[in-house]
Structures are given as C-alpha cells and as structure tokens.
Design a protein around this motif. Structure first.
Motif, mmCIF file in Angstrom:
data_model
loop_
_atom_site.group_PDB
_atom_site.id
_atom_site.type_symbol
_atom_site.label_atom_id
_atom_site.label_comp_id
_atom_site.label_asym_id
_atom_site.label_seq_id
_atom_site.Cartn_x
_atom_site.Cartn_y
_atom_site.Cartn_z
ATOM 1 N N VAL A 236 0.857 -1.180 0.000
ATOM 2 C CA VAL A 236 0.000 0.000 0.000
ATOM 3 C C VAL A 236 0.901 1.241 0.000
ATOM 4 C CG1 VAL A 236 -1.690 1.311 1.382
ATOM 5 C CG2 VAL A 236 -1.833 -1.192 1.242
ATOM 6 N N LEU B 292 -3.458 0.336 -3.869
ATOM 7 C CA LEU B 292 -4.186 1.182 -2.918
ATOM 8 C C LEU B 292 -3.296 2.364 -2.521
ATOM 9 C CD1 LEU B 292 -6.756 1.542 -1.210
ATOM 10 C CD2 LEU B 292 -5.681 0.132 0.554
ATOM 11 N N THR B 293 -3.890 3.561 -2.479
ATOM 12 C CA THR B 293 -3.132 4.781 -2.183
ATOM 13 C C THR B 293 -3.803 5.563 -1.059
ATOM 14 O OG1 THR B 293 -4.417 5.934 -3.874
ATOM 15 C CG2 THR B 293 -2.267 5.087 -4.556
ATOM 16 N N LYS C 174 -6.875 7.162 -3.110
ATOM 17 C CA LYS C 174 -8.141 6.456 -2.887
ATOM 18 C C LYS C 174 -8.656 6.652 -1.465
ATOM 19 C CE LYS C 174 -7.425 3.275 -6.635
ATOM 20 N NZ LYS C 174 -6.810 2.007 -7.013
#
Lengths: 160, 160, 160, 160
Positions: A37, A60-61, A78
């Motif tokens: 991540v 995923l950010t 996100k």
C-alpha cells in the motif's frame, strides 16, 4: 492480526520537474506491483506522481493531508485522510509506514526523513538529502540505484 | 475526482458494555451494507465493535490511532493510520469523515462531537451526549432511533 | 521545582458581544490579581478581553496560537506560542492549565471543555455549555456566580 | 504591538555529554544576557543546560513539552507548555522562535532544523548536522564559532 498489507511511504516535494515526477511514478508502480500500500502526503508533485503510478497498477493509495478538506487530495488518492494539523501531518505520514522512500524533496521531506530515522523506520533515498554529522557521513539514508531497487530494499528492510 | 466513497465516522468509548458494543456493531454492519467506508479511532470498545460489524459485511475500515504503533489497532481495522499525536488524532478522525455517528461515549467522544459540529459535519447520536447552552437545547446533535436510522440519516445529510 | 506559578486557562469565542467581553476581562483581571498566569488561545473575543484584563493588572499572559505567525496574537499576549497545528492547539491550551474557566463559547470552546474534563482538570463555567448524558445532568462543569467567584473556585480546585 | 521580546530556540539532544551541555549552558547564558527569551522542548540534556544558563542570568525560559504533564519540564523552565502532541511539539518549538540555535543533536533535532528552514527561520549550528543535496553543500545551517557568536548571529539574522 498483522496479516495486514505492507505500507510504504513515498515522500518528496509538492512541485517537481518532470524527471523527478517520472521517478516517483515508477516508485509508485513498483509498490503496487509488489502488493504493498502506498502512503503519502496526498498533494501534488512527487505525491501525485507516485499515486498515479500505483493507481495505474491497481494499487491502494493513502493520502494524509495537512488541511481539513479531503478534496485537496490528488485524484489518485483512494483513501484521503484530512487532518487539519498542518505540517504535523508529516509525523502521521511517516508513523503509518513500515519503510519510506524519499525522492528528491526539500525541507518538508527532510522533516519526514528525520522522523522516520528517529523511529527506526528504514529510509531509502533516490536523489535526496545527504546527511552527516561532524564530518562523519552515514546518516542512515540508504541509497538505491533506481525505483525498482528502492522498493526492493524497502520491502527487504521491513522488520517482519 | 470525488467518485470517492463516502466516509462515515463512528465515535464512542474505548471500554463499553456489551449492549453499547452491540449497537456499535450494528452501526458498522449498516455502514458497510450501504457501501460506505468506516473511520474510527482504531482502538477498542465502540471502535472495535463497529469495525467488527463492518468487516463482517466486507466493508473497509480505517483506524486513526493516537500512538506510534499500528499494531495497537483492533484486529478489524484494515487501514491503520498511526499518528503519534495523542488525542489530537481526534481532530483527524472527524475531519476525515463526511458524517459522524456517536454511540454513547465520554469526554473524548465529546471532543470529537465538538470538532465535527465546528466544521459543519453532521453528527448523529445514539444514546450519547446532550448539549445545551443557556438553557436552550438543540445543540446540533441529531437523534436517531437506532443503528439503521443513524446510518440512513448520516448518508442523507452528507452534502453531496 | 514546582514553585511555578498557577496557570489558569480562559476559553471562549473569538467574536463575542460587549457583555461577554466584559465578563472575560473581569476574569482576566482577577486571575492577575490573584498572582496566577493566564493561558488562552491567543486570538480575539474572549481571549483578547481576558488578556486585556490581566495585562491591566500587570499579569502574565500566554497565547497558544493555531497558526504559524506569532503576530496573529492579540496585543495583550506577552508570551505568544505559535504552533502551526490548527485546532489541535486547543489540546495544548488545556493541557498547559491547572484549571480552566469557560466564558460563553461555541463548538471550539466545547472541544476544550471536553479535553479538560478528560484530563481531570477543573472546568468552571460562566454562561457556557451545559452537558448531560442520557438525561442525567451533571457534566462536570462547575457553575460560578461571576468572574471573581470563577477564579476563586479555579484556585481552590487546583490539586496542589 | 510587537514590542515583544525576541524568542530564540535552543534545540539539541535530551541526553548529552558534559562538554555539549557546557556549550548549551553558555548559549542559554548569552541569550539571557542579550535580553532574549529562550524557547526549547523543555526536557533534559541540551534543553536543561540551556535553561540553566538562561536562568542563572535571570532570563525567561519556555519549555514546550511533548507530554501532558507540566511537571516533566526541567527545573529551569519558567513557562512550561504541556501539549500532549508527542513529537508534533517540535513544530511548535520552532514556529514560536525567530531564530534557532542547534547544539549537537540527533534525529529529533534534525526534524526541528528542517521545520525551521522550511519556514525561513534562521538556524545557527554548533557542532550539529551538516546537510547537502546531490553533492551540493550549503544547506542553510549557518555555522558559528561558539556560543556567543551563535547568539550574536541569531539576533543579527532576525528579520525585524
């Protein structure tokens, strides 16, 4: 649990050259490819480029913002975390990561490098600050040959 | 963008009765069912029960922690944010949400209610603080009939 | 040591009526007369009026500011502390005091009342929030009959 | 107003050698002799030695603490500010000063140097970090020949 994913921070300036942005984007891509991540400060420059790279690979950010409005996050974040804490959010960016990759960067980045080293969190550097004390080099920042090497070193150094 | 998901906060005490935990769990379940992301302070009590509920429905859970170690997060937190900022993390919990549901709670919860109301973020209350000033009631906390009603009201009141 | 002076916080709105400002000024005067140090958020309204009162009696005034520029402090603040931490400075205002006097106030003041009560710091109220939970009044805010009574109660309740 | 006194920060490690403590004490003495207020992080090591020096000359000393208890301040702090914000208090230390003198120090000190340089606050160094980027030295830290020279440079560089 701790079957949680690895969180890797990408830190660097909010206004950077296309070349630096390209490096950050490659770092973000590699983080996502490796299944980690990406955590960052949520704004532009290195932060946005890294998120764009990670997003392109389906990663995923997380963007931990200084202000109170999550809409200030770059479009590739996100999970925006709005803190309202100003630069104290730098501490939260670094404490939320298990390793940090610094790409270029100015004094804000330097504060994050300092907080990471203080906590014993590995810091991998790409064209960033060099630190020494009393003429003795060897500050704790680990040099990397490029984006893929930086991410590989980050993952390898995480204390698992 | 802002095709981002809705973030709803669940706030409340870290050490609560089984009945209160049951209410929090139902709130968490409903948040996940409605497709929203659950944000909380990441620890036990109401926070853990709400995360357990959301996780049971496959929802995403964010825990914004006061300390420096993400392993302090309850096991149902999927995205732990370690801040190292103590109770100042209460500000980040609230600023990251578009609506907040307060379940019971003590003074820490009251600080979060205050920060939410200050920012104009809707606060829905389940068996929580009642505020009045100079004898005038009507503090801004919106009462709900139960967990499902609380989540429905939260979603309805989010300024979209 | 701890032959340090007593620090008393004065909290309240940044934009208030002349009547409320008059109450705050009287509180500030009394704090200085009693030899205590006044701590506040450093800005206008109740904060400025209280500092003006304390300064008129030769008292010491500390203003803990949300922003990064000490010049934002009201002119009666002798010790400006610029935090750059936004509303998280509310926590520092309250943690630096041994008792807190709330004069009127809105949601920011409510967050400070909550943080003070959480830490067990006495809160004396003058025309401020009333709290209750589940219909049970008795929130922990101690009512005072006026400025002199508020300061007397604050000093009496400090755990020495 | 702004007939306020000059505030000079002294930053450095919390556990230092007698030699480093001697340098910090001399810096504190000189700050007080020049009529400036000393700001620090309030704990031991460089912070305590600098406060001891300033106090010996009758100077005013402010300690901005990471924790919630003002009794953690070293005995020479006259104005303890308890923040409860952990290392985010480093930001408040630096933002409250018009110039900063770094004496030795480790990563916490480095974070303070970074925050000061970020804000354009002059940083004078005594045996502290050296920074460079991409092999180019000249980080912004101004070297001083000794305690008196450091304080003279700090006062001279303050933008008045």
């Amino acid at each position: 649990m701790e079957d949680r994913q690895i969180f890797i921070g990408v830190i660097g300036g909010g206004d950077v050259s296309p070349r630096v942005a390209g490096v950050a984007e490659a770092v973000g891509r590699e983080i996502a490819r490796r299944g980690a991540v990406l955590v960052c400060g949520g704004l532009g420059g290195v932060m946005e480029a890294a998120c764009r790279g990670a997003a392109a690979e389906g990663g995923l950010t997380i963007g931990i913002l200084p202000g109170e409005d999550r809409r200030a996050a770059n479009p590739y974040v996100k999970i925006p975390i709005a803190t309202g804490l100003g630069y104290a959010r730098n501490l939260a960016v670094v404490r939320s990561c298990q390793a940090v990759i610094a790409v270029d960067g100015s004094y804000g980045t330097l504060s994050e490098i300092a907080f990471a080293l203080q906590a014993g969190t590995p810091v991998i550097g790409l064209n960033t600050w060099e630190l020494s004390k009393k003429g003795r080099a060897g500050s704790g920042i680990i040099a990397a040959a490029g984006p893929a090497d930086a991410v590989a070193k980050a993952i390898e150094l995480i204390d698992t």
